[in-house]
Design a protein around this motif. Structure first.
Motif, PDB file in Angstrom:
ATOM      1  N   VAL A   1       0.822  -1.211   0.000  1.00  0.00           N
ATOM      2  CA  VAL A   1       0.000   0.000   0.000  1.00  0.00           C
ATOM      3  C   VAL A   1       0.858   1.265   0.000  1.00  0.00           C
ATOM      4  CG1 VAL A   1      -1.959  -1.108   1.132  1.00  0.00           C
ATOM      5  CG2 VAL A   1      -0.213  -0.006   2.525  1.00  0.00           C
ATOM      6  N   CYS A   2       2.099   1.136   0.410  1.00  0.00           N
ATOM      7  CA  CYS A   2       2.995   2.299   0.509  1.00  0.00           C
ATOM      8  C   CYS A   2       3.840   2.439  -0.762  1.00  0.00           C
ATOM      9  CB  CYS A   2       3.907   2.140   1.720  1.00  0.00           C
ATOM     10  SG  CYS A   2       5.123   3.457   1.879  1.00  0.00           S
ATOM     11  N   PRO A   3       3.779   3.596  -1.404  1.00  0.00           N
ATOM     12  CA  PRO A   3       4.556   3.795  -2.633  1.00  0.00           C
ATOM     13  C   PRO A   3       6.067   3.670  -2.422  1.00  0.00           C
ATOM     14  CG  PRO A   3       3.181   5.730  -2.161  1.00  0.00           C
ATOM     15  CD  PRO A   3       2.951   4.740  -1.078  1.00  0.00           C
ATOM     16  N   HIS A   4       6.571   4.069  -1.252  1.00  0.00           N
ATOM     17  CA  HIS A   4       8.014   3.976  -0.984  1.00  0.00           C
ATOM     18  C   HIS A   4       8.463   2.519  -0.914  1.00  0.00           C
ATOM     19  CE1 HIS A   4       8.257   8.244  -0.404  1.00  0.00           C
ATOM     20  NE2 HIS A   4       7.341   8.207   0.547  1.00  0.00           N
ATOM     21  N   VAL A   5       7.614   1.685  -0.357  1.00  0.00           N
ATOM     22  CA  VAL A   5       7.921   0.255  -0.273  1.00  0.00           C
ATOM     23  C   VAL A   5       7.923  -0.345  -1.679  1.00  0.00           C
ATOM     24  CG1 VAL A   5       7.105  -1.983   0.586  1.00  0.00           C
ATOM     25  CG2 VAL A   5       7.066   0.023   2.084  1.00  0.00           C
ATOM     26  N   ARG A   6       6.924  -0.006  -2.486  1.00  0.00           N
ATOM     27  CA  ARG A   6       6.860  -0.531  -3.858  1.00  0.00           C
ATOM     28  C   ARG A   6       8.098  -0.119  -4.653  1.00  0.00           C
ATOM     29  NH1 ARG A   6       1.267   1.281  -3.542  1.00  0.00           N
ATOM     30  NH2 ARG A   6       1.831   3.068  -4.837  1.00  0.00           N
ATOM     31  N   LEU A   7       8.513   1.130  -4.515  1.00  0.00           N
ATOM     32  CA  LEU A   7       9.674   1.625  -5.253  1.00  0.00           C
ATOM     33  C   LEU A   7      10.953   0.914  -4.802  1.00  0.00           C
ATOM     34  CD1 LEU A   7      10.877   3.527  -7.326  1.00  0.00           C
ATOM     35  CD2 LEU A   7      10.953   5.307  -5.553  1.00  0.00           C
ATOM     36  N   ALA A   8      11.143   0.753  -3.503  1.00  0.00           N
ATOM     37  CA  ALA A   8      12.338   0.057  -3.004  1.00  0.00           C
ATOM     38  C   ALA A   8      12.345  -1.401  -3.481  1.00  0.00           C
ATOM     39  CB  ALA A   8      12.395   0.121  -1.481  1.00  0.00           C
TER      40      ALA A   8
ATOM     41  N   PRO B   1      -1.197   1.487 -13.726  1.00  0.00           N
ATOM     42  CA  PRO B   1      -1.241   2.929 -13.455  1.00  0.00           C
ATOM     43  C   PRO B   1      -1.177   3.255 -11.965  1.00  0.00           C
ATOM     44  CG  PRO B   1      -3.375   2.140 -14.236  1.00  0.00           C
ATOM     45  CD  PRO B   1      -2.424   0.990 -14.328  1.00  0.00           C
ATOM     46  N   GLY B   2      -1.551   2.299 -11.120  1.00  0.00           N
ATOM     47  CA  GLY B   2      -1.496   2.537  -9.678  1.00  0.00           C
ATOM     48  C   GLY B   2      -0.116   2.363  -9.083  1.00  0.00           C
ATOM     49  N   ALA B   3       0.815   1.882  -9.895  1.00  0.00           N
ATOM     50  CA  ALA B   3       2.161   1.609  -9.389  1.00  0.00           C
ATOM     51  C   ALA B   3       2.989   2.869  -9.181  1.00  0.00           C
ATOM     52  CB  ALA B   3       2.900   0.661 -10.328  1.00  0.00           C
ATOM     53  N   GLY B   4       2.648   3.938  -9.842  1.00  0.00           N
ATOM     54  CA  GLY B   4       3.437   5.158  -9.750  1.00  0.00           C
ATOM     55  C   GLY B   4       4.448   5.229 -10.869  1.00  0.00           C
TER      56      GLY B   4
END
Length: 186
Positions: A119-126, A160-163
């Motif tokens: 749910v957290c964009p920072h986690v997905r990016l890392a 599209p929800g991935a950022g």
């Protein structure tokens, strides 16, 4: 020789005391920030003393805490997993033997890929940064990895929800996979 042995004994003693007396207690703390700071300390140790800390004995904590209830802790766990890759690339640290991560990666790669749906964009990016490093270092070349694993990662390129940054890295991931297939065929 005696000085070197004494330095090694001191490092082992202090490292063991710090690890068992501080980290082993604090990584389970009820405060998410204490857990995240504990992981940051362990991450620094993997880069400063890779011969000791870049082993399954210590790396497993990153894998375990990538499932923490706190996004702050999950992000810190992924950043800890990224640290050896980034230190070797940006700092050119030859002491860091990335191959030491092979067992750890095979055990936790599914959890790392699962972080792409966090749910957290920072986690997905890392997670996406880490997966790209794993691909580039050959940790994802195992023929036994299920297609679902790659599908989950590849879908990030069009989600599209991935950022935008995650989609950009996922697109690189897909592109580099395709290039590897073309090289293998050619």
């Amino acid at each position: 020789a005696a000085v070197k042995r004494s330095a090694e004994e001191l490092e082992e003693t202090v490292g063991g005391l710090v690890f068992s007396g501080v980290f082993a207690m604090r990584y389970r703390d009820s405060n998410e920030h204490v857990r995240a700071i504990s992981l940051a300390g362990l991450s620094a140790a993997t880069v400063l003393h890779p011969s000791t800390y870049l082993s399954d004995r210590y790396l497993k904590y990153f894998g375990w805490l990538a499932s923490d209830k706190s996004a702050t802790v999950r992000h810190s766990a992924l950043r800890g997993m990224l640290a050896p890759f980034e230190a070797r690339i940006t700092g050119g640290d030859a002491r860091i033997d990335i191959s030491a991560l092979s067992h750890f990666v095979s055990k936790f790669r599914g959890r790392i890929a699962g972080c792409l749906a966090d749910v957290c964009p920072h986690v997905r990016l890392a997670a996406m940064r880490l997966l790209l490093h794993l691909l580039r270092e050959g940790f994802l070349d195992d023929a036994g990895i299920a297609d679902d694993f790659f599908h989950g990662v590849n879908i990030g390129a069009i989600d599209p929800g991935a950022g935008p940054e995650v989609r950009k890295l996922a697109t690189l991931f897909v592109t580099e996979q395709l290039e590897a297939f073309e090289e293998a065929e050619g």
